[in-house]
Design an enzyme around this catalytic site. Sequence first.
Site, PDB file in Angstrom:
ATOM      1  N   SER A 260       0.834  -1.197   0.000  1.00 12.60           N
ATOM      2  CA  SER A 260       0.000   0.000   0.000  1.00 12.60           C
ATOM      3  C   SER A 260       0.871   1.249   0.000  1.00 12.60           C
ATOM      4  O   SER A 260       2.032   1.211   0.380  1.00 12.60           O
ATOM      5  CB  SER A 260      -0.928  -0.002   1.210  1.00 12.60           C
ATOM      6  OG  SER A 260      -0.210   0.439   2.345  1.00 12.60           O
ATOM      7  N   LYS A 261       0.270   2.326  -0.435  1.00 10.85           N
ATOM      8  CA  LYS A 261       0.980   3.609  -0.550  1.00 10.85           C
ATOM      9  C   LYS A 261       1.674   3.988   0.755  1.00 10.85           C
ATOM     10  O   LYS A 261       2.727   4.597   0.746  1.00 10.85           O
ATOM     11  CB  LYS A 261      -0.018   4.724  -0.915  1.00 10.85           C
ATOM     12  CG  LYS A 261      -0.078   5.005  -2.415  1.00 10.85           C
ATOM     13  CD  LYS A 261       0.696   6.280  -2.784  1.00 10.85           C
ATOM     14  CE  LYS A 261       0.556   6.650  -4.243  1.00 10.85           C
ATOM     15  NZ  LYS A 261       1.736   6.438  -5.048  1.00 10.85           N
TER      16      LYS A 261
END
Length: 493
Positions: A260-261
């Site tokens: 995830s970011k």
Amino acid sequence: MKEVRLRFAPSPTGYLHIGGLRTALYNYLYAKHNNGKFILRIEDTDQTRFVEGAIESLINSLHWAGVKYDEGVFVEDGKIVEKGDYGPYIQSKRLDIYQKYVKELIEKGHAYYCFCSKERLDAVREEQKIKGLVPKYDGLCRNVSIEEAKERIANGEEYVVRLKLPHDYDIKFHDLVRGDIVINTNDIDDQVLLKSDGFPTYHLAVVIDDHLMEITHIVRGEEWLPSTPKHVYLYEALGWEKPTYVHLPTVLNKDRKKLSKRHGDVSVEDFRDKGYLPEALINYLALVGWSPEDNQEIFTMDELIEKFSFERVSKTGGIFDKDKLNWVNGHYIRSSSVERITKLAIPYLKEAGLIDDKFAEEKYYWLELLVKTVQEGLDTIAEIPEKVAFIFKEHIDIVEEDALEVIKGEQVPAVLNAIKEELNKVEELDEEYAKGFMKLVQKATGVKGKNLFMPARVALTGSTHGPEFVNVLVLLGKENIIKRIEHVEEKYL
Ligand code: GLU
């Protein structure tokens, strides 16, 4: 035999996730392996998630990665265009098509109008939670007759359309990776198909489009697996032939968490900017979730097309291993031409403030030599500025302990002095002269081997190890070498 047709159907949320690129890649590989077609469709029915420029950036990322499609949405001269016989390929342009099928589903009794307010739905859900039940729509509007519904709509009541699932019915389908799957309708919600803004939900649009676009294989991330029974039921309700399903394992990080970011780089652009080559990223991504029959690790796109199959896609998550990616990237950097790597390196060198446009133009060949000097040991292009920074320095400060030790050697003053003297005999230090240069210094001083080379290297680079010394000499040139030596003489001798 029917033509094999696969599609990648991203929602334009702003960037292409690395997991999305892998999905696109597997679709592409399978389509090409079977001489089929690969299609890019844009699923933009969630208008609340609209992001300006997202379609273009998605397409650019696919293009950069070399994942080519035959039909769908393209960018030409900065404009979005569509190509192919099954368009439009952008869902927001297909609203009338969805309306038509919603009507058909309602008429056939497979869907119904629902007027429940958000407040009511929330309350139902709350109550179910308290009772320990799985929250789902309680079916209040299932029994509203079509006549009553039409009247209420005419009176301006807001509505959605829901899928009318039969009670206690087994929905069955086969997934090429996960095998046979059976889900009972008692465990599924009456999915909203048409939203109150007149837009279809993903579930409705995806089924209609995949059918009308004659998609034969649906290859997507496993996060869509829970949605698939609803889709399968829609195919049945509409009397359509089901496609073949393939759900891919999620791309995980080393801690087995979804990439995830928040945990670093996840977009294809991030990887490009970090200095990964497209063929390296593709080669590596192909191996995240799929493995060839033998131990081959380096693949061209054509080899991947030839060898790829869903039989060898794993059920469990594919681990994204940055070290392995770096190794693959290093391989491709080493096997690329110096020219290619130099051109890619220039923006990074500029960004680091080491060169400017004028420099890049006037001293291009010098830059090629610079890049060639470090090319062997690179993992990414972005590492180049750091590796070559010592060449651009005004003078060299010696900090490493073993280097300080070397420079204390008793022969050092003579060696450094001889370097200056030999240099003063020539106009400039060209490559030919550089090759034989240390031999001249050896002759002048009688010092050889390590005792000769180490102090020279330390005085010019600050370190006892580093790139090809002849290249360092040429890159620095006469003036800089003399300056560096004078600095070392002043400060350390
Ligand atoms: N629009 C979905 C997405 O953003 C596509 C899922 C599918 O391939 O059916 O991932």
